[in-house]
Design an enzyme around this catalytic site. Structure first.
Site, mmCIF file in Angstrom:
data_model
loop_
_atom_site.group_PDB
_atom_site.id
_atom_site.type_symbol
_atom_site.label_atom_id
_atom_site.label_comp_id
_atom_site.label_asym_id
_atom_site.label_seq_id
_atom_site.Cartn_x
_atom_site.Cartn_y
_atom_site.Cartn_z
ATOM 1 N N ASP A 189 -10.280 67.623 23.485
ATOM 2 C CA ASP A 189 -11.158 66.412 23.107
ATOM 3 C C ASP A 189 -10.262 65.389 23.769
ATOM 4 O O ASP A 189 -9.237 65.641 24.541
ATOM 5 C CB ASP A 189 -11.129 66.306 21.741
ATOM 6 C CG ASP A 189 -11.402 64.777 21.165
ATOM 7 O OD1 ASP A 189 -12.651 64.415 21.656
ATOM 8 O OD2 ASP A 189 -11.085 64.135 20.327
ATOM 9 N N SER A 190 -10.651 64.056 23.767
ATOM 10 C CA SER A 190 -10.025 62.875 24.469
ATOM 11 C C SER A 190 -8.866 62.684 23.715
ATOM 12 O O SER A 190 -8.040 61.902 24.074
ATOM 13 C CB SER A 190 -11.042 61.796 24.521
ATOM 14 O OG SER A 190 -11.245 61.418 23.274
ATOM 15 N N CYS B 179 -15.912 67.633 21.805
ATOM 16 C CA CYS B 179 -16.006 66.158 22.163
ATOM 17 C C CYS B 179 -17.589 65.875 22.693
ATOM 18 O O CYS B 179 -17.969 66.880 23.329
ATOM 19 C CB CYS B 179 -15.040 65.696 23.148
ATOM 20 S SG CYS B 179 -15.268 64.116 23.768
ATOM 21 N N THR C 127 -18.939 63.273 23.978
ATOM 22 C CA THR C 127 -18.887 62.612 25.369
ATOM 23 C C THR C 127 -18.683 63.668 26.482
ATOM 24 O O THR C 127 -19.280 63.749 27.781
ATOM 25 C CB THR C 127 -17.899 61.484 25.454
ATOM 26 O OG1 THR C 127 -18.047 60.688 24.027
ATOM 27 C CG2 THR C 127 -17.948 60.485 26.400
ATOM 28 N N GLU D 238 -7.829 56.804 16.746
ATOM 29 C CA GLU D 238 -6.449 57.128 17.487
ATOM 30 C C GLU D 238 -5.501 56.516 16.872
ATOM 31 O O GLU D 238 -4.127 57.149 16.818
ATOM 32 C CB GLU D 238 -6.817 56.941 18.914
ATOM 33 C CG GLU D 238 -7.645 57.932 19.592
ATOM 34 C CD GLU D 238 -7.044 59.195 20.168
ATOM 35 O OE1 GLU D 238 -5.826 59.457 19.964
ATOM 36 O OE2 GLU D 238 -8.061 60.273 19.801
ATOM 37 N N CYS E 298 -19.867 61.905 17.290
ATOM 38 C CA CYS E 298 -18.269 61.787 17.961
ATOM 39 C C CYS E 298 -17.431 62.467 17.022
ATOM 40 O O CYS E 298 -17.570 62.384 16.006
ATOM 41 C CB CYS E 298 -18.131 60.276 18.209
ATOM 42 S SG CYS E 298 -16.330 60.161 18.683
ATOM 43 N N HIS F 189 -14.552 62.371 16.452
ATOM 44 C CA HIS F 189 -13.538 61.533 15.892
ATOM 45 C C HIS F 189 -14.070 61.144 14.426
ATOM 46 O O HIS F 189 -13.419 60.809 13.668
ATOM 47 C CB HIS F 189 -13.174 60.203 16.551
ATOM 48 C CG HIS F 189 -12.243 60.340 17.627
ATOM 49 N ND1 HIS F 189 -12.284 61.141 18.917
ATOM 50 C CD2 HIS F 189 -10.874 59.958 17.870
ATOM 51 C CE1 HIS F 189 -11.481 61.160 19.702
ATOM 52 N NE2 HIS F 189 -10.560 60.533 19.111
HETATM 53 N N1 DGL Z 1 -14.305 62.576 20.312
HETATM 54 C C1 DGL Z 1 -14.928 62.256 21.498
HETATM 55 C C2 DGL Z 1 -16.437 62.455 21.242
HETATM 56 O O1 DGL Z 1 -16.712 63.364 20.347
HETATM 57 C C3 DGL Z 1 -14.485 60.640 21.652
HETATM 58 C C4 DGL Z 1 -14.570 60.473 22.817
HETATM 59 C C5 DGL Z 1 -14.073 59.233 23.138
HETATM 60 O O2 DGL Z 1 -12.780 59.486 23.544
HETATM 61 O O3 DGL Z 1 -14.540 58.022 23.402
HETATM 62 O O4 DGL Z 1 -17.511 61.826 21.861
#
Ligand code: DGL
Length: 257
Positions: free
Chosen positions: A8-9, A72, A74, A151, A182, A184
């Site tokens: 993930d990011s 993720c 995105t 975060e 998302c 997160h």
């Molecule tokens: N967890 C990522 C998602 O599902 C977040 C992406 C981000 O870093 O903006 O889209």
């Protein structure tokens, strides 16, 4: 023994990791959180794609993973199709699994999707929902400040609660099902529930199950491990991830690719 790569990011993907750990108790898992580059959702699609390939190359070529879970949304939208062509290992993403679950659960066909700006811009949920059923009404709301907030671990305070409320106010009243688009967002699900009455869909469970359909069960041969790598603040990652997973993480290795 197999190793499953999850990325993930940042810390959000631990919502998917939790389900992967449950589904695959006999496999090793490597988690990569690209927190140096979070949020992905504010970046251009080409840029997100390049970041995803860098992380996945690390997982496939250096860590020799046997499958990749794109934890993720995105990244799923920006890079899954290319990753499937590029690697010899199975690749699963979160979007189609969230869509399946949303369709199963809605009663009135009015579905809300909250996600990052890039996910909304790509219309990945809208397209996948309408590929399956053109009669669904999909209401998308971008929530640009959520990822940064999560975060940093700013989750349970007055400001975050007001932010959650203000984003959810953009959804029509008749939405009966809300997709956490998302990874997160499951980390703030209990606060989202205070402002949304209806079904909440977290694609994580279905994603882990979909990988199981592809690679089956692992076979126990020796003690397994879950290793964590991040490109940003490892201490902050550890705090937020431990809180969500409800377990202690021994080590988070910082690595910049
Ligand atoms: N967890 C990522 C998602 O599902 C977040 C992406 C981000 O870093 O903006 O889209």
């Amino acid at each position: 023994m197999r190793t499953i790569g999850v990325f993930d990011s940042g810390v959000g993907g631990v919502s998917v990791l939790k389900e992967v750990i449950k589904e695959f108790p006999y496999d090793n898992i490597i988690y990569f959180g690209d927190s140096l580059h979070a949020p992905y959702g504010d970046r251009e699609i080409e840029e997100i794609r390049a970041l995803c390939l860098k992380v996945s190359d690390f997982l496939v070529y250096e860590k020799k993973v046997d499958a990749i879970v794109i934890a993720c949304n995105t990244a799923t939208g920006a890079a899954m199709h290319i990753m499937k062509e590029r690697y010899h290992v199975p690749v699963v993403g979160v979007v189609d699994n969230g869509v399946k679950e949303g369709i199963r659960i809605t009663k009135n066909k009015n579905i809300g999707v909250i996600a990052t700006p890039a996910t909304i811009k790509m219309d990945i949920y809208l397209k996948e929902f309408h590929r399956i059923d053109k009669n669904l009404n999909i209401y998308q709301v971008k929530c640009p400040l959520f990822v940064g907030m999560i975060e940093k671990g700013w989750i349970d305070n007055e400001e975050s609660s007001m932010l959650i409320k203000s984003y959810l106010n953009n959804l029509p009243q008749n939405v009966d099902t809300l997709i956490l688009g998302c990874t997160h967002y499951p980390l703030i699900e209990k606060y989202i529930k205070r402002h949304f009455i209806g079904n909440i869909v977290d694609p994580a469970k279905e994603t882990a199950k979909s990988l199981k359909m592809i690679i089956g069960d692992g076979i126990y041969t020796q003690k397994t491990f879950t290793k964590f790598f991040v490109s940003g603040d490892s201490q902050k990652f550890k705090e937020v991830a431990q809180e969500f997973l409800g377990t202690t993480i021994d080590e988070v290795e910082k690595i910049i690719l």
